[in-house]
Design a protein around this motif. Structure first.
Motif, short mmCIF file in Angstrom:
data_model
loop_
_atom_site.label_atom_id
_atom_site.label_comp_id
_atom_site.label_asym_id
_atom_site.label_seq_id
_atom_site.Cartn_x
_atom_site.Cartn_y
_atom_site.Cartn_z
N ARG A 71 2.82 -9.83 -10.35
CA ARG A 71 3.50 -9.67 -9.06
C ARG A 71 2.49 -9.40 -7.94
O ARG A 71 1.30 -9.17 -8.17
N GLU A 72 3.01 -9.38 -6.73
CA GLU A 72 2.15 -9.15 -5.58
C GLU A 72 1.52 -7.75 -5.57
O GLU A 72 0.47 -7.53 -4.95
N ASP A 73 2.14 -6.79 -6.27
CA ASP A 73 1.55 -5.45 -6.34
C ASP A 73 0.50 -5.33 -7.45
O ASP A 73 -0.10 -4.28 -7.62
N GLY A 74 0.30 -6.43 -8.22
CA GLY A 74 -0.69 -6.43 -9.29
C GLY A 74 -0.12 -6.15 -10.67
O GLY A 74 -0.85 -6.23 -11.66
N ARG A 75 1.17 -5.84 -10.76
CA ARG A 75 1.80 -5.55 -12.05
C ARG A 75 2.09 -6.86 -12.80
O ARG A 75 2.76 -7.73 -12.29
N MET A 76 1.57 -6.99 -14.03
CA MET A 76 1.93 -8.14 -14.86
C MET A 76 3.23 -7.80 -15.57
O MET A 76 3.30 -6.88 -16.37
N VAL A 77 4.26 -8.54 -15.24
CA VAL A 77 5.60 -8.27 -15.75
C VAL A 77 5.86 -9.12 -16.99
O VAL A 77 5.69 -10.34 -16.97
N HIS A 78 6.24 -8.47 -18.07
CA HIS A 78 6.50 -9.15 -19.34
C HIS A 78 7.41 -8.25 -20.18
O HIS A 78 7.65 -7.09 -19.83
N ASP A 79 7.90 -8.76 -21.27
CA ASP A 79 8.78 -7.98 -22.13
C ASP A 79 8.04 -6.82 -22.79
O ASP A 79 6.86 -6.92 -23.11
N PHE A 124 9.83 -2.88 -16.07
CA PHE A 124 8.90 -2.36 -15.08
C PHE A 124 9.59 -2.03 -13.77
O PHE A 124 10.64 -2.58 -13.43
N ARG A 125 8.99 -1.13 -13.03
CA ARG A 125 9.58 -0.61 -11.80
C ARG A 125 9.80 -1.72 -10.77
O ARG A 125 8.92 -2.57 -10.56
N PRO A 126 10.95 -1.73 -10.12
CA PRO A 126 11.19 -2.72 -9.08
C PRO A 126 10.17 -2.60 -7.95
O PRO A 126 9.72 -1.50 -7.62
N LEU A 127 9.82 -3.74 -7.37
CA LEU A 127 8.86 -3.74 -6.26
C LEU A 127 9.28 -2.80 -5.14
O LEU A 127 8.45 -2.13 -4.53
N SER A 128 10.56 -2.74 -4.89
CA SER A 128 11.08 -1.96 -3.76
C SER A 128 10.88 -0.46 -3.94
O SER A 128 10.97 0.29 -2.98
N GLU A 129 10.61 -0.02 -5.17
CA GLU A 129 10.48 1.41 -5.44
C GLU A 129 9.04 1.88 -5.64
O GLU A 129 8.79 3.05 -5.85
N GLY A 130 8.09 0.94 -5.59
CA GLY A 130 6.72 1.28 -5.96
C GLY A 130 5.85 1.88 -4.88
O GLY A 130 4.79 2.41 -5.17
N GLY A 185 1.42 1.22 -7.61
CA GLY A 185 2.31 1.88 -6.67
C GLY A 185 1.55 2.24 -5.41
O GLY A 185 0.99 1.37 -4.74
N LYS A 186 1.49 3.52 -5.10
CA LYS A 186 0.86 3.94 -3.84
C LYS A 186 -0.63 3.66 -3.77
O LYS A 186 -1.21 3.64 -2.69
N PHE A 187 -1.29 3.44 -4.95
CA PHE A 187 -2.72 3.15 -4.95
C PHE A 187 -3.02 1.68 -5.23
O PHE A 187 -4.13 1.34 -5.62
N CYS A 188 -2.06 0.80 -5.04
CA CYS A 188 -2.26 -0.61 -5.36
C CYS A 188 -3.38 -1.21 -4.51
O CYS A 188 -3.72 -0.71 -3.44
N SER A 189 -3.95 -2.30 -5.03
CA SER A 189 -5.10 -2.94 -4.37
C SER A 189 -4.96 -4.45 -4.47
O SER A 189 -4.41 -4.97 -5.45
N PRO A 190 -5.49 -5.18 -3.49
CA PRO A 190 -5.45 -6.66 -3.57
C PRO A 190 -6.23 -7.19 -4.77
O PRO A 190 -6.00 -8.33 -5.20
N VAL A 191 -7.15 -6.38 -5.31
CA VAL A 191 -7.98 -6.83 -6.44
C VAL A 191 -7.73 -5.98 -7.68
O VAL A 191 -8.58 -5.87 -8.57
N GLY A 192 -6.56 -5.35 -7.77
CA GLY A 192 -6.20 -4.55 -8.94
C GLY A 192 -5.06 -5.19 -9.71
O GLY A 192 -3.99 -5.47 -9.14
N ILE A 193 -5.25 -5.43 -11.01
CA ILE A 193 -4.23 -6.03 -11.87
C ILE A 193 -3.94 -5.07 -13.02
O ILE A 193 -4.86 -4.63 -13.71
N HIS A 194 -2.66 -4.75 -13.24
CA HIS A 194 -2.26 -3.87 -14.35
C HIS A 194 -1.59 -4.74 -15.40
O HIS A 194 -0.52 -5.28 -15.15
#
Length: 409
Positions: A355-363, A394-400, A141-150
């Motif tokens: 995703r571009e914010d680093g969140r790995m989206v899966h079930d 997971f949280r929508p990109l628009s809300e992160g 979210g607000k602390f996302c990084s180009p090199v951070g993957i969750h």
């Protein structure tokens, strides 16, 4: 003139040959320092040692072995460190690893305050940070990084999985660990409960690594709440649930919601007291043939079934190695870019996407803890209630509030 044409033709053939060579052959320096070094940073001896600890290190070693021990022709090494659940200790280890030991990526990272501190170090020093057991949704979210993957889960996903189904059963009261993870879990669950039409009666916060929950449980009981959300983790969760039974909280009609639990927590609590609890998981060892096969290999080495975080360490590293191969380098931003381009399909996740914010989206999967008589064998603790598709979990990109997303829009 003919001689010049021959030179030009030879140069063109040479360039074509280089283009068709593997990336490792094109660039002998593709792997910095001649080795890909993984740092597994977690709690090795404290309240989160069971859900992460040495098990996460074993998972990382299994990933290296299964990938063949090399990437782009260079060896892969694993080092492990204990951050003691302290951001200053974790930061000191991470800085030494990067500056002295030339670690390329840091993984696992339970304790969100440590995870967020390492995220900033990775950003400043251009090192990939892959979080598996740390949970705060602020990481992407607000602390996302180009090199951070969750990778594995986050507090938003847990809130959707466990909070929403229980929203209407009565007012909620939160028993929350007083640090970044607990705060984020309470916040995200409160929002999920409210959106689903439920009410929050209040909450109380306790220090991390707490042993006596009596005063906190009495406050929860006197609040009149019907649901007590246990917004902590590890040994804190185990102690809180055990003591809630001892104090008669559950026998008085109050339902406990284990907002963040691992199979190791159920193992420590026992089915007699844990039965009926709902828990949201990214992975369960007995979900299908693939999860069982990998988990039994893990069990042979660790003598305990894997937590979702430990399975996530393995999955994330296999994807990381594939991304290095695809990028032709272990440079952090190039690898992160490839991790976001390549799909994730393994025993851990099907059709996963970073995703571009680093969140790995899966079930994600919601389970109920079995009654003792329903368990057929050791570690047979959970029954599937429902599966939440990744785009809902997971949280929508628009809300992160991730600046990377804003910059790309």
């Amino acid at each position: 003139m003919l001689h010049k044409h021959r030179i030009a033709l030879a140069a063109g053939i040479g360039a074509l040959s280089m283009a068709t060579l593997p990336a490792s052959a094109q660039n002998a320096d593709a792997i910095s320092d001649g080795v890909v070094k993984i740092g597994v940073l977690n709690d090795q001896s404290g309240i989160y040692a069971d859900m992460a600890g040495s098990g996460s290190t074993i998972a990382a070693q299994m990933a290296v072995e299964d990938f063949g021990g090399k990437v782009l022709g260079k060896p892969i090494e694993v080092v492990a460190g204990d951050h003691q659940n302290k951001p200053d200790v974790g930061s000191a280890v991470a800085n030494r690893w990067i500056d002295v030991d030339k670690v390329d990526t840091i993984v696992d990272l339970p304790t969100s305050s440590v995870m967020l501190a390492i995220q900033e170090i990775g950003r400043q020093k251009n090192r990939l940070v892959i979080a598996s057991t740390g949970g705060s949704s602020d990481f992407t979210g607000k602390f996302c990084s180009p090199v951070g993957i969750h990778w594995t889960y986050d507090t938003y996903g847990l809130a959707v999985g466990t909070g929403q189904p229980l929203a209407s059963r009565g007012p909620w009261y939160f028993l929350t660990a007083d640090y970044a993870f607990g705060h984020a879990l309470e916040r995200d669950t409160s929002e999920a409960v409210t959106k689903a039409g439920g009410k929050v009666a209040g909450g109380v916060r306790h220090p991390q690594g707490n042993h006596d929950f009596s005063s906190f449980l009495l406050q929860a009981q006197s609040s009149g709440a019907k649901i007590v959300g246990i917004a902590n983790s590890g040994a804190d969760t185990v102690n809180a649930i055990k003591q809630a039974h001892e104090f008669g909280l559950t026998s008085s009609g109050v339902q406990l919601a284990g907002l963040y639990m691992h199979i190791t927590d159920v193992h420590a609590i026992g089915l007699e007291q844990a039965q009926g609890l709902l828990m949201t998981q990214a992975f369960y060892w007995d979900l299908n043939d693939e999860t069982r096969a990998w988990s039994k290999r893990f069990y042979e080495r660790h003598k305990a079934m894997p937590t979702m975080g430990q399975a996530g360490v393995y999955s994330s590293l296999i994807h990381y190695f594939k991304a290095i191969e695809a990028a032709g380098t272990d440079e952090a931003q190039a690898v992160a870019k490839k991790m976001k381009e390549l799909p994730v399909n393994d025993f851990f996740a099907k059709n996963g996407k970073v995703r571009e914010d680093g969140r790995m989206v899966h079930d994600l999967h919601v389970f109920e803890v079995k009654k003792p008589e329903e368990s057929r064998e050791p570690w047979d603790y959970l029954k599937l209630v429902r599966t939440i598709p990744g785009d809902q979990a997971f949280r929508p990109l628009s809300e992160g509030e991730c600046p990377l997303v804003k910059a790309s829009q």
